[in-house]
Design a protein around this motif. Structure first.
Motif: not given
Length: 428
Positions: A392-403
């Motif tokens: 979901n959108h929280y997953s996307m934010l987490k993924s970009i932060e991880d990047i």
């Protein structure tokens, strides 16, 4: 008698012994070399295009009105089937994408008044407690994190500033604590020849004082017409780029005030124009990731009651969730319903214009944003990849932060939340 090795002979024996010892040590303990970075770790330029209000079956089904997205682009990268919005209607989803914050009653209903947030506390998992729309500077966002870490960001909003009486051409938003005049598209006129279909509620950066009170806002939140020039060089391309089409080209309106069809048809045409420009850019070619998502799914059903004056149309959203999403501390229990003003019947597909203006009611069975699907393209993604993992959108934010090696904001830090994994980054 002891034998002593001198000069070059001693150096030779010493080097051979050292090499032999190192080889034995590595054999026993594992490779001493640094592991190769994964595709996600190598990404340094992220592009997000957010479209509006479509469920997975409509967008990616066999009769899709967006074949370029559903077929061409999905075949070039990854089709993420179980991507979900985090709420209904629009604004709460955009806020989740860049801050990890859950809705308030106002953001959950698009903040028709652009009002300040009344912060009364914080939860232990980083959620703001309160009401209102524009979060105080203490609530941080992905752009705040990126800047602090030495990365760059930019927001590109189509039509922003077309009508200077509504919003500025950079960092465009209503005056605080006033009605948001961008809630509806403005038709072309003599004063505004192109019309103005910019919507503040689709530009998440405008809801954080940490951004709108900073000089960076005027530099970094700009009209979409600047994107192509910025893409010419890697050094002028931001590390994170959030792209907001206007109300027609994101598929929100159908038909549109400029005579275009809107819906998936116009969204598809927007992607046909802009995606090749993005993917041909030096920054994307070098280490880019393009994410095309939707803020939320469309409503599950509609019920027309003509016995009332005016007639009442109730749009019911299922509110499906994934990923153990939480509603946050600020919303009342579900189901919920709320009057949402009136609209011309002609603006609702399938309704006779003779009904005139009708009262609109939004009913929400649950707090989620339902399944929308998403497409992601990168040289680190094998063409034709299909992921069934829920995100979901929280997953996307987490993924970009991880990047970018950042900490996790709000619900992006929820225990057990999955970031994009090797189900997506398949070309390593």
């Amino acid at each position: 008698m002891a034998i002593r090795f001198r000069g070059k002979l001693w150096a030779l024996y010493a080097s051979v012994f050292a090499a032999l010892f190192a080889a034995l040590f590595v054999s026993a303990c594992g490779s001493s070399s640094t592991p190769a970075a994964t595709g996600q770790q190598q990404i340094r330029h992220v592009f997000v295009i957010t479209l509006e209000n479509e469920n997975y079956a409509s967008t990616f089904g066999s009769s899709s009105k967006a074949p370029y997205l559903a077929q061409t682009l999905a075949s070039q990268g990854a089709l993420v089937q179980n991507y979900y919005g985090t709420g209904h209607v629009s604004l709460d989803n955009y806020i989740a994408m860049v801050s990890g914050q859950a809705p308030t009653p106002q953001t959950d209903n698009d903040c028709t008044d652009y009002e300040d947030y009344n912060l009364t506390g914080m939860t232990s998992d980083g959620q703001a407690i309160g009401t209102g729309c524009v979060f105080p500077a203490s609530i941080k966002t992905l752009p705040d994190q990126l800047k602090a870490a030495g990365y760059t960001w930019k927001g590109y909003a189509e039509d922003m500033g077309n009508d200077p009486a509504r919003e500025a051409a950079t960092c465009g938003h209503p005056a605080l604590n006033t009605a948001d005049q961008t809630q509806r598209a403005e038709a072309p006129s003599a004063a505004v020849p192109q019309g103005d279909q910019y919507a503040t509620r689709h530009n998440p950066f405008m809801y954080f004082h940490s951004i709108i009170d900073s000089p960076d806002c005027g530099t970094n939140v700009v009209n979409l017409n600047q994107l192509q020039n910025d893409l010419q060089l890697t050094v002028t391309t931001a590390n994170f780029n959030f792209i907001t089409p206007n109300l027609c080209n994101d598929g929100h309106d159908s038909p549109c005030v400029n005579g275009q069809p809107g819906g998936l048809t116009s969204a598809n045409a927007f992607l046909e124009k802009w995606v090749p420009i993005i993917t041909a850019s030096p920054a994307f070619q070098q280490d880019g990731l393009l994410i095309i998502n939707f803020d939320e799914s469309s409503y599950a059903s509609q019920t027309l009651n003509t016995s009332t004056k005016p007639a009442t149309l109730t749009l019911t959203y299922a509110g499906g969730t994934c990923c153990s999403e939480q509603p946050g501390p600020n919303l009342a229990a579900f189901p919920q319903s709320q009057a949402y003003g009136s609209v011309p019947a002609s603006a609702i597909p399938g309704l006779p214009a003779a009904l005139g203006n009708i009262a609109l009611v939004m009913a929400k069975s649950n707090y989620g944003g339902d399944q929308t699907g998403a497409v992601m393209i990168s040289k680190f993604i094998k063409p034709g990849t299909v992921s069934t993992v829920p995100y979901n959108h929280y997953s996307m934010l987490k993924s970009i932060e991880d990047i970018f090696g950042l900490s996790h904001l709000g619900y992006a830090g929820q225990t057990g939340l999955a970031g994009f994994g090797n189900d997506i980054f398949t070309n390593l």
